[in-house]
Design a protein around this motif. Structure first.
Motif, PDB file in Angstrom:
ATOM      1  N   LEU A 161       0.839  -1.346  -0.158  1.00 15.15           N
ATOM      2  CA  LEU A 161      -0.119   0.150   0.164  1.00 15.15           C
ATOM      3  C   LEU A 161       0.729   1.304  -0.025  1.00 15.15           C
ATOM      4  O   LEU A 161       1.736   1.391   0.664  1.00 15.15           O
ATOM      5  CB  LEU A 161      -1.014  -0.093   0.996  1.00 15.15           C
ATOM      6  N   TYR A 162       0.571   2.135  -0.822  1.00 19.24           N
ATOM      7  CA  TYR A 162       1.182   3.705  -0.909  1.00 19.24           C
ATOM      8  C   TYR A 162       0.076   4.663  -1.062  1.00 19.24           C
ATOM      9  O   TYR A 162      -0.984   4.319  -1.658  1.00 19.24           O
ATOM     10  CB  TYR A 162       2.112   3.551  -1.857  1.00 19.24           C
ATOM     11  N   THR A 163       0.615   5.897  -0.985  1.00 22.11           N
ATOM     12  CA  THR A 163      -0.278   7.239  -1.285  1.00 22.11           C
ATOM     13  C   THR A 163      -0.104   7.533  -2.577  1.00 22.11           C
ATOM     14  O   THR A 163       1.217   7.664  -3.042  1.00 22.11           O
ATOM     15  CB  THR A 163      -0.069   8.050  -0.228  1.00 22.11           C
ATOM     16  N   SER A 164      -0.972   7.699  -3.550  1.00 21.41           N
ATOM     17  CA  SER A 164      -0.611   8.306  -4.705  1.00 21.41           C
ATOM     18  C   SER A 164      -1.683   9.259  -4.977  1.00 21.41           C
ATOM     19  O   SER A 164      -2.908   9.486  -4.281  1.00 21.41           O
ATOM     20  CB  SER A 164      -1.180   7.130  -5.910  1.00 21.41           C
ATOM     21  N   PHE A 165      -1.641  10.298  -6.011  1.00 16.38           N
ATOM     22  CA  PHE A 165      -2.410  11.487  -6.465  1.00 16.38           C
ATOM     23  C   PHE A 165      -3.181  10.987  -7.339  1.00 16.38           C
ATOM     24  O   PHE A 165      -3.108  10.886  -8.466  1.00 16.38           O
ATOM     25  CB  PHE A 165      -1.638  12.457  -6.813  1.00 16.38           C
ATOM     26  N   LEU A 166      -4.537  10.372  -6.873  1.00 19.94           N
ATOM     27  CA  LEU A 166      -5.459   9.969  -8.042  1.00 19.94           C
ATOM     28  C   LEU A 166      -6.735  10.378  -8.154  1.00 19.94           C
ATOM     29  O   LEU A 166      -7.350  11.196  -7.095  1.00 19.94           O
ATOM     30  CB  LEU A 166      -5.964   8.437  -7.440  1.00 19.94           C
ATOM     31  N   PRO A 167      -7.603  10.564  -9.138  1.00 19.67           N
ATOM     32  CA  PRO A 167      -8.852  11.063  -9.205  1.00 19.67           C
ATOM     33  C   PRO A 167      -9.882  10.150  -8.824  1.00 19.67           C
ATOM     34  O   PRO A 167      -9.668   8.768  -8.943  1.00 19.67           O
ATOM     35  CB  PRO A 167      -9.138  11.159 -10.763  1.00 19.67           C
ATOM     36  N   GLY A 168     -11.132  10.679  -8.096  1.00 15.34           N
ATOM     37  CA  GLY A 168     -12.254   9.559  -7.805  1.00 15.34           C
ATOM     38  C   GLY A 168     -13.441  10.622  -7.830  1.00 15.34           C
ATOM     39  O   GLY A 168     -13.274  12.022  -8.001  1.00 15.34           O
ATOM     40  N   VAL A 169     -14.718   9.912  -7.916  1.00 19.45           N
ATOM     41  CA  VAL A 169     -15.680  10.746  -7.925  1.00 19.45           C
ATOM     42  C   VAL A 169     -15.862  12.005  -7.114  1.00 19.45           C
ATOM     43  O   VAL A 169     -15.575  11.727  -5.651  1.00 19.45           O
ATOM     44  CB  VAL A 169     -16.765  10.006  -8.051  1.00 19.45           C
ATOM     45  N   SER A 170     -16.435  13.002  -7.367  1.00 13.06           N
ATOM     46  CA  SER A 170     -16.322  14.299  -6.345  1.00 13.06           C
ATOM     47  C   SER A 170     -17.547  14.221  -5.354  1.00 13.06           C
ATOM     48  O   SER A 170     -18.612  13.421  -5.719  1.00 13.06           O
ATOM     49  CB  SER A 170     -16.206  15.621  -7.169  1.00 13.06           C
ATOM     50  N   GLU A 171     -17.463  14.638  -4.213  1.00 12.54           N
ATOM     51  CA  GLU A 171     -18.721  14.973  -3.364  1.00 12.54           C
ATOM     52  C   GLU A 171     -19.872  15.610  -3.867  1.00 12.54           C
ATOM     53  O   GLU A 171     -20.943  14.977  -3.839  1.00 12.54           O
ATOM     54  CB  GLU A 171     -18.231  15.420  -2.113  1.00 12.54           C
ATOM     55  N   ASN A 172     -19.685  16.372  -4.883  1.00 10.59           N
ATOM     56  CA  ASN A 172     -20.674  17.347  -5.312  1.00 10.59           C
ATOM     57  C   ASN A 172     -21.333  16.243  -6.352  1.00 10.59           C
ATOM     58  O   ASN A 172     -22.629  16.256  -6.727  1.00 10.59           O
ATOM     59  CB  ASN A 172     -20.033  18.524  -6.004  1.00 10.59           C
ATOM     60  N   ALA A 173     -20.441  15.504  -7.128  1.00  6.10           N
ATOM     61  CA  ALA A 173     -21.187  14.497  -8.315  1.00  6.10           C
ATOM     62  C   ALA A 173     -21.913  13.459  -7.515  1.00  6.10           C
ATOM     63  O   ALA A 173     -23.068  13.281  -8.120  1.00  6.10           O
ATOM     64  CB  ALA A 173     -20.041  14.109  -9.148  1.00  6.10           C
ATOM     65  N   LEU A 174     -21.535  13.006  -6.364  1.00  8.96           N
ATOM     66  CA  LEU A 174     -22.182  11.947  -5.646  1.00  8.96           C
ATOM     67  C   LEU A 174     -23.789  12.616  -5.305  1.00  8.96           C
ATOM     68  O   LEU A 174     -24.556  11.832  -5.184  1.00  8.96           O
ATOM     69  CB  LEU A 174     -21.498  11.686  -4.302  1.00  8.96           C
ATOM     70  N   LYS A 175     -23.526  13.943  -4.863  1.00  7.41           N
ATOM     71  CA  LYS A 175     -24.606  14.528  -4.252  1.00  7.41           C
ATOM     72  C   LYS A 175     -25.777  14.840  -5.355  1.00  7.41           C
ATOM     73  O   LYS A 175     -26.736  14.325  -5.116  1.00  7.41           O
ATOM     74  CB  LYS A 175     -24.536  16.024  -3.559  1.00  7.41           C
ATOM     75  N   GLN A 176     -25.093  14.971  -6.673  1.00  3.34           N
ATOM     76  CA  GLN A 176     -26.015  14.965  -7.838  1.00  3.34           C
ATOM     77  C   GLN A 176     -26.721  13.772  -8.234  1.00  3.34           C
ATOM     78  O   GLN A 176     -27.745  13.838  -8.483  1.00  3.34           O
ATOM     79  CB  GLN A 176     -25.391  15.654  -8.752  1.00  3.34           C
ATOM     80  N   MET A 177     -25.732  12.802  -7.805  1.00  2.00           N
ATOM     81  CA  MET A 177     -26.365  11.203  -8.540  1.00  2.00           C
ATOM     82  C   MET A 177     -27.403  10.954  -7.449  1.00  2.00           C
ATOM     83  O   MET A 177     -28.456  10.234  -7.823  1.00  2.00           O
ATOM     84  CB  MET A 177     -25.254  10.370  -8.546  1.00  2.00           C
ATOM     85  N   ARG A 178     -27.345  10.912  -6.080  1.00  2.85           N
ATOM     86  CA  ARG A 178     -28.443  10.947  -4.998  1.00  2.85           C
ATOM     87  C   ARG A 178     -29.455  11.384  -5.199  1.00  2.85           C
ATOM     88  O   ARG A 178     -30.749  11.018  -5.062  1.00  2.85           O
ATOM     89  CB  ARG A 178     -27.673  11.041  -3.740  1.00  2.85           C
TER      90      ARG A 178
END
Length: 162
Positions: free
Chosen positions: A48-65
């Motif tokens: 395991l290591y830390t990397s700078f990665l993209p993931g779905v944003s909180e705003n996009a999750l809120k819009q989907m919900r």
């Protein structure tokens, strides 16, 4: 870099990962519905290591919900599960394909939310499931197992593809 939409200013964002360990105020930014930030990753060797990665944003999750909430799925008790899946799957698959392309773990909360909505639909459709959380959960597990990967109705109760 990050652009502040209100003022048009551009800010520099520190891309923190295992090799860059300093602490800065801004270590994330959002672009096209993805939040780029330090996230946990696993190497090919399993470390395991830390990397700078993209993931779905909180705003996009809120819009989907919010969109799913507006569907009012629990009101469609006259529909079968297959009909419900046929209606919802194109939109859900589009979201999963777009936002699940990079960091699928970020969609876990949305998958749980969809399971809850589907469970609520089942509670209203099948009276024997009312007031019995364990029975609803077992019903949902059976549907997932019966239809996993087959493209059928059970894929409405989805998990991101691995």
């Amino acid at each position: 870099m990050r652009t502040d939409d209100a003022s048009g200013e551009i800010e520099v964002v520190y891309c923190k990962d295992n090799k860059r360990t300093q602490t800065y105020r801004d270590v994330d930014f959002t672009f096209l519905g993805f939040t780029f930030c330090p996230r946990r990753a696993q190497s090919r060797q399993g470390k395991l290591y830390t990397s700078f990665l993209p993931g779905v944003s909180e705003n996009a999750l809120k819009q989907m919900r919010m969109a799913v909430r507006e569907w009012r799925l629990s009101r469609y008790t006259s529909m079968t599960l297959t009909e419900l899946a046929r209606q919802c799957n194109p939109i859900l698959r589009g979201w999963l394909d777009y936002y699940g392309a990079f960091y699928q773990e970020a969609l876990g909360g949305f998958c749980w939310y969809m399971d809850q909505r589907l469970s609520r639909w089942a509670r209203r459709k099948h009276k024997r499931l009312q007031g019995r959380k364990q029975c609803r959960g077992e019903w949902l597990r059976k549907i997932k197992m019966a239809h996993s990967g087959g493209g059928g109705a059970g894929n409405l109760a989805f998990r991101p593809k691995r």
